[in-house]
Enzyme design. Structure first.
Site, PDB file in Angstrom:
ATOM      1  N   HIS A  57     -42.119  26.911 -27.665  1.00 15.03           N
ATOM      2  CA  HIS A  57     -42.274  26.293 -28.276  1.00 15.03           C
ATOM      3  C   HIS A  57     -40.670  24.936 -28.407  1.00 15.03           C
ATOM      4  O   HIS A  57     -41.171  23.671 -29.159  1.00 15.03           O
ATOM      5  CB  HIS A  57     -41.394  26.825 -29.769  1.00 15.03           C
ATOM      6  CG  HIS A  57     -42.296  27.626 -30.733  1.00 15.03           C
ATOM      7  ND1 HIS A  57     -43.504  27.596 -30.557  1.00 15.03           N
ATOM      8  CD2 HIS A  57     -42.230  28.497 -30.795  1.00 15.03           C
ATOM      9  CE1 HIS A  57     -44.508  28.520 -31.442  1.00 15.03           C
ATOM     10  NE2 HIS A  57     -42.798  29.418 -31.717  1.00 15.03           N
ATOM     11  N   HIS A  65     -41.258  33.636 -25.480  1.00  2.00           N
ATOM     12  CA  HIS A  65     -41.848  32.332 -26.900  1.00  2.00           C
ATOM     13  C   HIS A  65     -41.661  31.748 -27.235  1.00  2.00           C
ATOM     14  O   HIS A  65     -42.012  30.376 -27.752  1.00  2.00           O
ATOM     15  CB  HIS A  65     -41.915  33.849 -28.019  1.00  2.00           C
ATOM     16  CG  HIS A  65     -42.543  33.351 -29.038  1.00  2.00           C
ATOM     17  ND1 HIS A  65     -44.336  33.901 -29.452  1.00  2.00           N
ATOM     18  CD2 HIS A  65     -42.216  32.748 -30.164  1.00  2.00           C
ATOM     19  CE1 HIS A  65     -44.079  33.511 -30.724  1.00  2.00           C
ATOM     20  NE2 HIS A  65     -43.323  32.517 -30.761  1.00  2.00           N
ATOM     21  N   GLU A  66     -39.956  32.169 -27.696  1.00  2.00           N
ATOM     22  CA  GLU A  66     -39.432  30.484 -28.248  1.00  2.00           C
ATOM     23  C   GLU A  66     -39.188  29.343 -27.347  1.00  2.00           C
ATOM     24  O   GLU A  66     -39.214  28.171 -27.385  1.00  2.00           O
ATOM     25  CB  GLU A  66     -37.954  31.062 -28.286  1.00  2.00           C
ATOM     26  CG  GLU A  66     -37.591  32.156 -29.964  1.00  2.00           C
ATOM     27  CD  GLU A  66     -38.442  31.877 -30.753  1.00  2.00           C
ATOM     28  OE1 GLU A  66     -38.637  30.380 -31.552  1.00  2.00           O
ATOM     29  OE2 GLU A  66     -39.284  32.738 -32.158  1.00  2.00           O
TER      30      GLU A  66
END
Length: 413
Positions: A25, A21-22
């Site tokens: 980004h 998820h990170e």
């Protein structure tokens, strides 16, 4: 031992989801030229870190999240003169939207990959196998017995002296019920509904060997545990004739080849998105049941679970060798987190996306009126709302974790 291994594997799967998820980004931000200062998995004290280029990468002790520090995510963030030109808030709306939605996109991609691998190995759940019987065709007759608990409901043995209304009236295997008490019947569900409200001698019309046969069934009233229409159960006095439908013979899992698995996975992914949306809509209404379960109430399997509860279920599935449930749960968790994170609420990514598009729409209207673009949204004015949502989120997390410890969901009896 397998139970512990299952819990550890599931927890590692969640950690991988968070890391990706990170990373989503970070990769999107770097692709657009934004400066990413730090990328860490976990919270708390740092276990280790290293710097590559302008970004510091590291791992922290508490593996319950992570963060990607992008310079200037909002206009209020402090940036150095060197970072100013590459501050995230200076980039176009669509680029910021891509960066903020990339975390959820990684969950969706990971969920799809998990389902694809499942499709070509163990197989995907077959919706046809899970469907309720449609035609009102009788496969066998038994007895009408009371069942006021889950254990009694699962026990199909007929007690001595129990009435056998269907058999006594002459209903046979293969009979297709055409009408009950004069009401036309098309499906097994319609027949159940008609029988449950019946009492005493009730006319039945069945189709047998191409001919219609008129029968009279003396329907007794018994105490049964039934669904009340809101996924809860209650004990009711219902009519029962002691008959079972033709069983669904469709295989529970469908396996695919490497190519046709793409279509099968896309189709099943759509089903999972639909179920995820349904769960999100039901989420607030199920919180009271979580609170009730903490104080001794029966835990509804459909109530929300925390990471602790999900890992426990994963461990139980592994212990029983039900790896398809383990993998499916991991995929569904990724879809749920991905969709939940896009809700237009701060501090979720969806909340930041909503603010960005508010600025865009606001400036468009200002331009139509001949005015200059407004400045960036002042996040300090939203801090009160954000803190309320953070408090609510923390409270829900605490409730679900507590319930998963003192009264966990048990899918396997």
């Amino acid at each position: 031992m397998v139970f512990i291994l299952g819990i550890v594997l599931f927890a590692l799967g969640i950690c991988l989801s968070v890391a990706l998820h990170e990373a989503g980004h970070m990769w999107a931000a770097k692709a657009f030229g934004m400066k990413v200062r730090r990328y860490f998995v976990g919270f708390g004290p740092t276990i280790f870190s290293f710097r590559r280029g302008e970004t510091e990468y590291g791992l922290k002790w508490i593996p319950l999240g992570g963060f990607c520090d992008i310079a200037g995510m909002t206009a209020l963030d402090e940036v150095t003169p060197e970072e100013s030109k590459r501050a995230m808030w200076r980039f176009k709306t669509w680029k910021r939207t891509v960066v903020m939605s990339a975390g959820s996109a990684m969950h969706f991609i990971l969920g799809f990959v998990i389902l694809y691998l499942m499709a070509v190995t163990m197989g995907l759940p077959n919706p046809a196998a899970q469907a309720a019987p449609t035609e009102a065709v009788i496969s066998a007759t038994s007895c009408a017995r009371a069942a006021t608990t889950v254990e009694q409901l699962n026990d199909t043995a007929c007690p001595p002296g129990a009435p056998t209304p269907a058999k006594t009236a002459g209903l046979q295997a293969g009979d297709k019920v055409v009408s009950v008490a004069g009401k036309p019947i098309k499906t097994w569900r319609e027949m159940l509904a008609a029988v449950q409200v019946a009492s005493g001698p009730t006319p039945f019309v069945v189709e047998r060997n191409g001919q219609q046969v008129n029968l009279t069934v003396d329907v007794p009233r018994v105490q049964r545990l039934v669904a009340d229409g809101s996924n809860n159960t209650t004990v009711k006095d219902v009519g029962m004739i002691g008959a079972s439908p033709v069983q669904n013979t469709a295989p529970p899992l469908l396996t695919y080849g490497p190519v046709d698995a793409i279509g099968g996975t896309l189709s099943f992914t759509g089903t999972m998105f639909s179920e995820t949306a349904k769960r999100l809509i039901e989420f607030p209404s199920r919180i009271p049941a979580v609170v009730e379960s903490i104080f001794g109430g029966e835990r509804d399997p459909n109530t929300p679970v925390s990471v602790v509860g999900a890992s426990r279920i994963g461990g139980e599935a592994a212990e029983r060798g039900l790896w398809e449930i383990f993998v499916l749960l991991l995929a569904s968790l990724n879809f749920f987190i991905g969709v939940f994170n896009l809700l237009p609420l701060l501090p979720l990514d969806g909340g930041h996306i909503a603010v960005v598009w508010y600025e865009r729409v606001r400036d468009w209207f200002r331009k139509l009126r001949g005015k200059a673009a407004g400045g960036p949204v002042d996040y300090t004015k939203l801090s009160a709302v954000t803190m309320v949502l953070v408090f609510i989120g923390g409270a829900v997390t605490l409730l679900t974790v507590t319930a998963d410890i003192v009264n966990p969901v048990k899918l396997f009896q």
